[in-house]
Motif scaffolding. Structure first.
Motif, PDB file in Angstrom:
ATOM      1  N   SER A 108       0.907  -1.242  -0.085  1.00  0.00           N
ATOM      2  CA  SER A 108       0.109  -0.071  -0.013  1.00  0.00           C
ATOM      3  C   SER A 108       0.923   1.180   0.067  1.00  0.00           C
ATOM      4  O   SER A 108       0.530   2.236  -0.583  1.00  0.00           O
ATOM      5  CB  SER A 108      -0.994   0.036   1.304  1.00  0.00           C
ATOM      6  OG  SER A 108      -0.109   0.427   2.160  1.00  0.00           O
ATOM      7  N   ALA A 109       1.898   1.085   0.803  1.00  0.00           N
ATOM      8  CA  ALA A 109       2.911   2.316   0.633  1.00  0.00           C
ATOM      9  C   ALA A 109       3.626   2.265  -0.537  1.00  0.00           C
ATOM     10  O   ALA A 109       4.155   3.620  -1.052  1.00  0.00           O
ATOM     11  CB  ALA A 109       3.770   2.228   1.909  1.00  0.00           C
ATOM     12  N   THR A 110       4.206   1.102  -1.121  1.00  0.00           N
ATOM     13  CA  THR A 110       4.857   1.400  -2.266  1.00  0.00           C
ATOM     14  C   THR A 110       4.394   1.330  -3.803  1.00  0.00           C
ATOM     15  O   THR A 110       4.693   2.070  -4.657  1.00  0.00           O
ATOM     16  CB  THR A 110       5.774  -0.200  -2.607  1.00  0.00           C
ATOM     17  OG1 THR A 110       5.028  -1.275  -2.528  1.00  0.00           O
ATOM     18  CG2 THR A 110       6.866   0.150  -1.425  1.00  0.00           C
ATOM     19  N   ILE A 111       2.981   0.829  -3.616  1.00  0.00           N
ATOM     20  CA  ILE A 111       2.083   0.808  -5.113  1.00  0.00           C
ATOM     21  C   ILE A 111       1.674   2.303  -4.946  1.00  0.00           C
ATOM     22  O   ILE A 111       0.558   2.409  -4.128  1.00  0.00           O
ATOM     23  CB  ILE A 111       1.268  -0.026  -5.452  1.00  0.00           C
ATOM     24  CG1 ILE A 111       2.061  -1.371  -5.664  1.00  0.00           C
ATOM     25  CG2 ILE A 111       0.358   0.043  -6.463  1.00  0.00           C
ATOM     26  CD1 ILE A 111       0.889  -2.515  -5.699  1.00  0.00           C
ATOM     27  N   GLY A 112       2.098   3.398  -5.520  1.00  0.00           N
ATOM     28  CA  GLY A 112       1.726   4.760  -5.492  1.00  0.00           C
ATOM     29  C   GLY A 112       1.905   5.608  -6.692  1.00  0.00           C
ATOM     30  O   GLY A 112       1.712   5.027  -7.821  1.00  0.00           O
ATOM     31  N   THR A 113       2.237   6.695  -6.540  1.00  0.00           N
ATOM     32  CA  THR A 113       2.437   7.677  -7.825  1.00  0.00           C
ATOM     33  C   THR A 113       3.620   7.123  -8.311  1.00  0.00           C
ATOM     34  O   THR A 113       3.877   7.446  -9.828  1.00  0.00           O
ATOM     35  CB  THR A 113       2.702   9.234  -7.278  1.00  0.00           C
ATOM     36  OG1 THR A 113       3.890   9.071  -6.211  1.00  0.00           O
ATOM     37  CG2 THR A 113       1.418   9.866  -6.452  1.00  0.00           C
ATOM     38  N   GLY A 114       4.715   6.421  -7.884  1.00  0.00           N
ATOM     39  CA  GLY A 114       5.837   5.956  -8.404  1.00  0.00           C
ATOM     40  C   GLY A 114       5.383   4.967  -9.738  1.00  0.00           C
ATOM     41  O   GLY A 114       5.936   5.023 -10.649  1.00  0.00           O
ATOM     42  N   ASN A 115       4.549   4.346  -9.468  1.00  0.00           N
ATOM     43  CA  ASN A 115       3.947   3.377 -10.649  1.00  0.00           C
ATOM     44  C   ASN A 115       3.128   3.913 -11.819  1.00  0.00           C
ATOM     45  O   ASN A 115       3.349   3.387 -12.745  1.00  0.00           O
ATOM     46  CB  ASN A 115       3.033   2.322  -9.882  1.00  0.00           C
ATOM     47  CG  ASN A 115       3.735   1.491  -8.688  1.00  0.00           C
ATOM     48  OD1 ASN A 115       3.796   1.838  -7.682  1.00  0.00           O
ATOM     49  ND2 ASN A 115       3.845   0.238  -9.050  1.00  0.00           N
ATOM     50  N   ILE A 116       2.864   5.194 -11.525  1.00  0.00           N
ATOM     51  CA  ILE A 116       2.039   5.763 -12.639  1.00  0.00           C
ATOM     52  C   ILE A 116       2.794   6.913 -13.170  1.00  0.00           C
ATOM     53  O   ILE A 116       3.366   7.191 -14.268  1.00  0.00           O
ATOM     54  CB  ILE A 116       0.538   6.065 -12.138  1.00  0.00           C
ATOM     55  CG1 ILE A 116      -0.209   4.808 -11.860  1.00  0.00           C
ATOM     56  CG2 ILE A 116      -0.101   7.020 -13.138  1.00  0.00           C
ATOM     57  CD1 ILE A 116      -1.641   5.344 -11.412  1.00  0.00           C
ATOM     58  N   ALA A 117       3.008   8.120 -12.376  1.00  0.00           N
ATOM     59  CA  ALA A 117       3.756   8.995 -12.386  1.00  0.00           C
ATOM     60  C   ALA A 117       5.258   8.911 -12.571  1.00  0.00           C
ATOM     61  O   ALA A 117       5.779   9.680 -13.371  1.00  0.00           O
ATOM     62  CB  ALA A 117       3.218  10.504 -11.354  1.00  0.00           C
ATOM     63  N   GLY A 118       5.858   8.211 -11.639  1.00  0.00           N
ATOM     64  CA  GLY A 118       7.316   7.941 -11.717  1.00  0.00           C
ATOM     65  C   GLY A 118       7.889   7.128 -12.732  1.00  0.00           C
ATOM     66  O   GLY A 118       8.721   7.512 -13.347  1.00  0.00           O
ATOM     67  N   VAL A 119       7.089   6.136 -13.307  1.00  0.00           N
ATOM     68  CA  VAL A 119       7.523   5.440 -14.487  1.00  0.00           C
ATOM     69  C   VAL A 119       7.560   6.288 -15.501  1.00  0.00           C
ATOM     70  O   VAL A 119       8.510   6.553 -16.380  1.00  0.00           O
ATOM     71  CB  VAL A 119       6.550   4.197 -14.644  1.00  0.00           C
ATOM     72  CG1 VAL A 119       6.976   3.732 -16.011  1.00  0.00           C
ATOM     73  CG2 VAL A 119       6.434   3.086 -13.624  1.00  0.00           C
ATOM     74  N   ALA A 120       6.228   7.299 -15.700  1.00  0.00           N
ATOM     75  CA  ALA A 120       6.274   8.234 -16.907  1.00  0.00           C
ATOM     76  C   ALA A 120       7.358   9.041 -16.780  1.00  0.00           C
ATOM     77  O   ALA A 120       7.777   9.511 -17.801  1.00  0.00           O
ATOM     78  CB  ALA A 120       5.049   8.922 -16.832  1.00  0.00           C
ATOM     79  N   THR A 121       7.751   9.839 -15.663  1.00  0.00           N
ATOM     80  CA  THR A 121       8.773  10.765 -15.527  1.00  0.00           C
ATOM     81  C   THR A 121       9.893  10.106 -15.923  1.00  0.00           C
ATOM     82  O   THR A 121      10.877  10.681 -16.587  1.00  0.00           O
ATOM     83  CB  THR A 121       8.896  11.212 -14.006  1.00  0.00           C
ATOM     84  OG1 THR A 121       7.549  11.574 -13.703  1.00  0.00           O
ATOM     85  CG2 THR A 121       9.933  12.382 -13.863  1.00  0.00           C
ATOM     86  N   ALA A 122      10.301   8.809 -15.520  1.00  0.00           N
ATOM     87  CA  ALA A 122      11.615   8.088 -15.931  1.00  0.00           C
ATOM     88  C   ALA A 122      11.692   8.243 -17.429  1.00  0.00           C
ATOM     89  O   ALA A 122      12.858   8.463 -18.091  1.00  0.00           O
ATOM     90  CB  ALA A 122      11.666   6.685 -15.301  1.00  0.00           C
ATOM     91  N   ILE A 123      10.650   7.816 -18.161  1.00  0.00           N
ATOM     92  CA  ILE A 123      10.655   7.593 -19.578  1.00  0.00           C
ATOM     93  C   ILE A 123      10.677   8.830 -20.476  1.00  0.00           C
ATOM     94  O   ILE A 123      11.421   9.140 -21.431  1.00  0.00           O
ATOM     95  CB  ILE A 123       9.517   6.798 -20.285  1.00  0.00           C
ATOM     96  CG1 ILE A 123       9.683   5.278 -19.497  1.00  0.00           C
ATOM     97  CG2 ILE A 123       9.506   6.967 -21.383  1.00  0.00           C
ATOM     98  CD1 ILE A 123       8.291   4.458 -19.829  1.00  0.00           C
ATOM     99  N   ALA A 124       9.984   9.983 -19.533  1.00  0.00           N
ATOM    100  CA  ALA A 124      10.026  11.357 -20.463  1.00  0.00           C
ATOM    101  C   ALA A 124      11.308  11.839 -20.263  1.00  0.00           C
ATOM    102  O   ALA A 124      11.826  12.781 -21.232  1.00  0.00           O
ATOM    103  CB  ALA A 124       8.999  12.217 -19.564  1.00  0.00           C
TER     104      ALA A 124
END
Length: 433
Positions: free
Chosen positions: A54-70
């Motif tokens: 619950s603490a790890t599946i968060g914005t990193g999985n949606i916004a974070g992945v996208a930011t890394a690729i962008a």
């Protein structure tokens, strides 16, 4: 910092003789059997993992992945995968030590984590390092686990055309809902996480799975791009500014660590409360957190972004993920991302409240718990309204993550012989039965 995290994970993976990869199936068996507790602790092994997820599946999985690729190009996803593979060994070691060196507090709750395994495992001369972790952990929660999450949700719900909810409303509603759950402490949080996390993860994966199936012919080329751009620079194309290999590595690893939190020392705080009679058994459950978070959930987001080609548009963050889902599933894709982000981030706020609360309790005792919870709830709408400071908030979150990781990584390396010994003995005994 990132070299430290990857290096520690690699050292532990080699020291464990690739056990986290070889025993992946065993971990899932322990997770399934862990729906019922066996031994002392407040929450079941299953709910301990759900609290951690619950603490790890968060914005990193949606916004974070996208930011890394962008910022780093498709190759960043490859480096996220590498981070996760070695991160499984790190997460395993953290949970083993958390259960091995946990304590019982004045309220009768089992408490543990890096500050406790530093104090009880390394001895009194290292107590200062445990205190340092607790200080950084308490502060980091307000970044990675609170304001960043609230901010991302507020932005996603405001920008979604079919919702358009004002940040003040989003922040207020999230604060009220969080308050209702936080009153019940870790037991209530674990119960909510045990129900919400599987539901939201399955729903998001189904939507992402549909996108991948619809673009199945593009998958081989997308994976080819991900591997190619992990080792070669990406030229500027469309709205994408181009990226060097170092950018793919830097942003892939950084966002990977932000997403799965392996090495930060946060997850073992939840696993320390598990009703288990074996540190190793709980460790095999804990390592699944990294596998599920990055190798499954982040991969779905990343592949959706690459196969739809939206990574060249110049968008970043949740907007890029939303664009990918909307392109593949017109009318509903963007809504799936917005709602998914809201639920993911809300459970992250709950999970991280446990982590920071335990750090505050370690520093100031149980009398500090109620004031901490009040401050935690107040900061949710503050984060939601801080729209103009998003980049600064992310920078602070990354910095605090690094600061709390260093004492934890030092402890993991120094206590690694304990982890190797317990692991060897456990599997030798269980192979004889």
């Amino acid at each position: 910092m990132l070299v430290l995290i990857l290096g520690t994970g690699l050292f532990l993976m080699i020291g464990l003789k690739l056990m986290p990869l070889a025993r992946l199936k065993y971990g899932f068996q322990m997770l399934w059997g862990g729906r019922e507790g066996r031994g002392e602790g407040e929450i079941t092994p299953f709910n301990a993992l759900m609290t951690s997820l619950s603490a790890t599946i968060g914005t990193g999985n949606i916004a974070g992945v996208a930011t890394a690729i962008a910022l780093g190009g498709p190759g960043a996803l490859f480096w996220m995968w590498c981070t996760a593979l070695v991160g499984m060994a790190t997460k395993y070691a953290e949970a083993v030590l958390a259960v091995r060196y946990r304590e019982v507090d004045e309220n009768g709750n089992h408490v543990g984590g890096p500050m406790y395994y530093i104090k009880n495992g390394l001895g009194s001369k290292w107590t200062w390092l445990g205190t340092l972790f607790a200080v950084f952990g308490a502060l980091a929660g307000f970044g990675i686990g609170n304001t960043v999450q609230a901010n991302s949700v507020a932005q996603a719900l405001l920008k979604n055309e079919s919702l358009g909810i004002e940040p003040a409303v989003t922040g207020g509603v999230m604060a009220v809902l969080a308050a209702l759950v936080l009153i019940g402490g870790i037991r209530r949080i674990a119960e909510v996480a045990g129900k919400l996390v599987p539901l939201m993860a399955i729903a998001y994966l189904l939507a992402g799975g549909v996108i991948i199936v619809l673009n199945i012919s593009e998958i081989p080329a997308a994976i080819g791009q991900i591997i190619e751009y992990a080792f070669t620079p990406v030229a500027a194309t469309g709205g994408f500014a181009g990226a060097a290999v170092w950018a793919a590595i830097r942003f892939g690893v950084a966002r990977g660590v932000f997403s799965n939190e392996a090495g930060l020392g946060s997850a073992p705080i939840a696993h320390a409360a598990a009703a288990t009679d074996s540190p190793v058994r709980q460790g095999t459950v804990a390592m699944l957190g990294t596998f599920i978070d990055t190798l499954i959930v982040c991969s779905v987001t990343g592949l959706a972004i690459v196969v739809t080609g939206v990574w060249t548009t110049g968008e970043t963050g949740a907007a890029l993920s939303s664009a990918a889902f909307e392109m593949a599933l017109p009318g509903v894709g963007g809504l799936v991302v917005s709602v998914g982000l809201a639920v993911f981030a809300f459970t992250t706020i709950l999970g991280w409240s446990v982590y920071s609360e335990r750090c505050v309790e370690y520093l100031a005792g149980i009398k500090a718990i109620v004031p901490f919870r009040v401050l935690w709830i107040i900061m949710i709408p503050v984060g939601a309204l801080a729209q103009d400071y998003l980049n600064f908030v992310w920078l602070v979150a990354d910095t605090l993550n690094a600061l709390m990781a260093i004492p934890n990584l030092v402890a993991l390396l120094m206590l690694s012989p304990v982890v190797f010994k317990l692991t060897r003995e456990y599997f030798e005994q269980n192979s004889l039965k």
